[in-house]
Design an enzyme around this catalytic site. Structure first.
Site, PDB file in Angstrom:
ATOM      1  N   TRP A 495      -1.484   5.367  -2.884  1.00  0.00           N
ATOM      2  CA  TRP A 495      -2.604   5.975  -2.163  1.00  0.00           C
ATOM      3  C   TRP A 495      -2.783   7.434  -2.574  1.00  0.00           C
ATOM      4  O   TRP A 495      -3.914   7.896  -2.733  1.00  0.00           O
ATOM      5  CB  TRP A 495      -2.352   5.876  -0.659  1.00  0.00           C
ATOM      6  CG  TRP A 495      -3.426   6.485   0.180  1.00  0.00           C
ATOM      7  CD1 TRP A 495      -4.610   5.903   0.560  1.00  0.00           C
ATOM      8  CD2 TRP A 495      -3.429   7.803   0.743  1.00  0.00           C
ATOM      9  NE1 TRP A 495      -5.341   6.783   1.319  1.00  0.00           N
ATOM     10  CE2 TRP A 495      -4.643   7.952   1.448  1.00  0.00           C
ATOM     11  CE3 TRP A 495      -2.528   8.865   0.719  1.00  0.00           C
ATOM     12  CZ2 TRP A 495      -4.967   9.119   2.129  1.00  0.00           C
ATOM     13  CZ3 TRP A 495      -2.856  10.033   1.390  1.00  0.00           C
ATOM     14  CH2 TRP A 495      -4.060  10.151   2.088  1.00  0.00           C
ATOM     15  N   HIS A 496      -1.679   8.149  -2.758  1.00  0.00           N
ATOM     16  CA  HIS A 496      -1.775   9.558  -3.155  1.00  0.00           C
ATOM     17  C   HIS A 496      -2.383   9.705  -4.546  1.00  0.00           C
ATOM     18  O   HIS A 496      -3.280  10.512  -4.756  1.00  0.00           O
ATOM     19  CB  HIS A 496      -0.389  10.215  -3.136  1.00  0.00           C
ATOM     20  CG  HIS A 496      -0.010  10.779  -1.808  1.00  0.00           C
ATOM     21  ND1 HIS A 496       0.715  10.071  -0.876  1.00  0.00           N
ATOM     22  CD2 HIS A 496      -0.260  11.976  -1.237  1.00  0.00           C
ATOM     23  CE1 HIS A 496       0.901  10.809   0.191  1.00  0.00           C
ATOM     24  NE2 HIS A 496       0.316  11.972   0.005  1.00  0.00           N
ATOM     25  N   ASP A 497      -1.840   8.958  -5.491  1.00  0.00           N
ATOM     26  CA  ASP A 497      -2.307   9.090  -6.875  1.00  0.00           C
ATOM     27  C   ASP A 497      -1.716   7.943  -7.679  1.00  0.00           C
ATOM     28  O   ASP A 497      -0.524   7.657  -7.566  1.00  0.00           O
ATOM     29  CB  ASP A 497      -1.863  10.432  -7.470  1.00  0.00           C
ATOM     30  CG  ASP A 497      -2.694  10.816  -8.687  1.00  0.00           C
ATOM     31  OD1 ASP A 497      -3.516   9.977  -9.119  1.00  0.00           O
ATOM     32  OD2 ASP A 497      -2.518  11.937  -9.194  1.00  0.00           O
TER      33      ASP A 497
END
Length: 609
Positions: A495-497
């Site tokens: 989700w972050h990257d």
């Protein structure tokens, strides 16, 4: 105003209770405290008998220890703080000084500042975007608040309908023609949830699969021209692109709201289905709508003393018709929280749209606004005097001392903390003025963490609550800790990257978390021993070092930069003395962190972080 009163205000300003109205003594603590006070009165025959919560036997093993603030041990700690902290700041300033031999390497990344003729480190692209558009954002905030109050007051339209219209305009202003891509994703989510609602497991699997798929497809096709989709759409490539051309950059937060709406709808639908199995439920049938109105609405839309607490709002029994398309769009495009949150669930948003929480007083909002302003000012001071962001980007730390290199890492983490905290608090303040009390995202300062578990709970709190509700609990929670931990942190990393580095960060965090949990369980049997606090302090100091390395690797310097930094710190003739000083300093800091949490327990607050 007396000095005692001033000191009390300062203490309250920095307390966790001042951050979020959700943080308050639990009912059980108050009940036990009353029992203890009453029993003490009976034993001593007087209400003037000495009563302190810290010696309360009713609280048994969970009771906090006697205060240590005025002991000789802590007086030595205060002395250490007055020496070590200024020394750390001095080392950080030295890395950014024009007299530093490495200054020429990063000076090109500095811009003209506004504080005493100093230059400013404006090298971080995310915070630079926020900083450059701050005044435009302030105008938008004022405009939205004024328009909503006027429209709702004079037209009597529901707040959600205004949020629907305002959200559409806001998203189109932000993303321009690219908003079509976002609304396409939204329509697919809504369609999946409603078309597959009778098969909950299939619906949940399809929704989650598509949700994760959007992260990958956005990464690959974020700049895909409309011309590549269809020739007839080629004119759209010349249309207004919005003030945020990277529409995919903030989509991850929208994804959380899309998943929240879908899961809340499916849960509510099947709750209704299980209660009245004899009815053929079809939300288009008038008799179905009628059967679901009445007492349920009267129960959840009741203000005053019966206002629902946060946990109750998450599962509030809203009318099934409230899960309609207008409320869906109003929720996912809600302007104050649209870009980066904090995250609030659909059920909670819908409840608060109809019921103003008693916590949203002018005093609380004004106090929170002061905290936002203080955070902004602190960030500006750091960026004008400590250029560690530019130093990290150019790896300009050759021949710096181990302490100076350690301060580059530490202050980078602090800047990362502030660059997230400031937008989150500003947007939460906007929502509070608008009548929505979202969770506070940062319960602890980044420097006030010694536990991986606690750090995860206190950092991005609204996301943590979202993960617990929609991933951790469905996967089995604490009954299946290894599986749930890997599921949670794998999703968090993706989700972050979508980078292997961030995925490795997630897995390293899981390993550190599991190790901490195992060691804590092994030593918990000794918690009443006199040496227990000191052994925990040593373990916590080591844990802090590990967390710093993992987070510097994951979000600041990457593998190569972290390797170079660690080499510079450890491969030095002064490294042994420096590392000894670091461990002693961290040990002292941890003892103060322990006591801060014990003080909160004395007031019935136990955040477990």
């Amino acid at each position: 105003m007396s000095m005692l009163r001033i000191w009390s205000c300062i203490v309250h300003f920095f307390s966790v209770q001042a951050l979020d109205s959700r943080i308050k003594p639990d009912i059980e603590f108050k009940r036990r405290q009353r029992i203890f006070i009453n029993s003490s009165k009976e034993e001593n025959g007087s209400s003037s008998s000495a009563v302190t919560v810290t010696r309360n036997p009713v609280l048994s093993s969970n009771s906090p220890s006697p205060p240590l603030w005025n002991t000789w041990e802590f007086r030595l700690y205060y002395l250490a703080f007055t020496v070590v902290v200024p020394f750390m700041i001095k080392a950080a300033l030295a890395t950014s000084s024009e007299s530093n031999p490495n200054y020429y390497k990063f000076s090109g990344l500095l811009a003209h500042g506004w504080i005493l003729g100093r230059k400013v480190d404006n090298s971080d692209p995310q915070y630079r975007f926020f900083r450059s558009n701050f005044f435009l954002l302030a105008i938008l905030i004022l405009l939205q608040i004024i328009l909503k109050k006027v429209f709702v007051k004079f037209s009597k339209i529901p707040k959600t309908k205004f949020d629907f219209a305002c959200g559409l305009v806001f998203v189109c202003f932000m993303y321009g023609i690219n908003s079509v891509k976002l609304f396409t994703h939204a329509f697919i989510f809504f369609t999946l949830a409603h078309s597959l609602k009778r098969k909950r497991l299939i619906a949940a699997f399809a929704i989650w699969s598509y949700g994760i798929f959007t992260l990958f497809i956005n990464q690959k096709m974020k700049n895909l021209p409309f011309n590549n989709i269809a020739i007839i759409l080629s004119p759209m490539d010349q249309w207004y692109k919005g003030i945020v051309p990277r529409w995919d950059f903030f989509f991850n937060f929208t994804l959380l709201r899309l998943l929240s709406y879908s899961m809340d709808f499916l849960e509510r639908w099947h709750e209704q289905l299980s209660r009245q199995p004899s009815i053929d439920y079809d939300d288009r049938r008038p008799e179905f709508r009628k059967s679901l109105s009445g007492s349920t609405l009267q129960t959840i839309y009741e203000s005053g003393k019966n206002v629902l607490e946060e946990k109750e709002r998450l599962v509030a029994e809203h009318h099934i018709q409230d899960y309609n398309f207008i409320n869906f769009i109003a929720y996912i495009t809600y302007a104050p929280l649209f870009l980066v949150g904090p995250i609030i669930t659909f059920n909670d948003y819908l409840y608060q749209s109809e019921n103003k929480l008693p916590s949203l007083t002018k005093k609380n909002i004004g106090f929170y606004a002061l905290k936002v302003f203080s955070s902004l000012l602190l960030m500006e001071i750091i960026l004008h005097y400590i250029y560690v962001g530019a130093i990290a980007r150019t790896k300009a730390w050759n021949n710096d001392t181990p302490l100076q290199q350690a301060m580059i890492a530490l202050f980078n983490l602090n800047i990362m903390y502030l660059k997230l905290l400031i937008p989150w608090r500003l947007f939460r303040l906007w929502a509070m003025v608008d009548g929505i009390d979202a969770p506070e995202n940062m319960l602890r300062c980044v420097d006030n963490n010694y536990s991986t578990v606690g750090f995860w709970r206190a950092w991005h709190t609204s996301f943590n609550k979202w993960v617990i509700r929609y991933i951790y609990v469905p996967f089995g929670g604490s009954n299946n800790k290894i599986l749930t931990s890997f599921a949670v942190f794998s999703f968090v990393a993706i989700w972050h990257d979508i980078q292997l580095r961030v995925l490795f960060w997630g897995w390293l965090t899981v390993l550190l978390l599991l190790g901490e949990t195992y060691i804590t369980n092994c030593f918990s049997r000794y918690r009443f021993r006199s040496w227990y606090r000191f052994v925990c302090g040593i373990g916590a100091a080591i844990n802090i070092c590990m967390m710093m390395i993992i987070n510097v690797y994951g979000f600041c310097l990457g593998a190569e930069g972290t390797k170079l930094l660690l080499k510079g710190i450890f491969n030095n003739s002064h490294s042994p003395e420096f590392l000894t000083a670091v461990m002693v300093s961290l040990f002292i800091a941890v003892q103060v962190m322990f006591e801060i949490r014990e003080e909160e327990k004395r007031h019935g607050i136990n955040l477990k972080c």
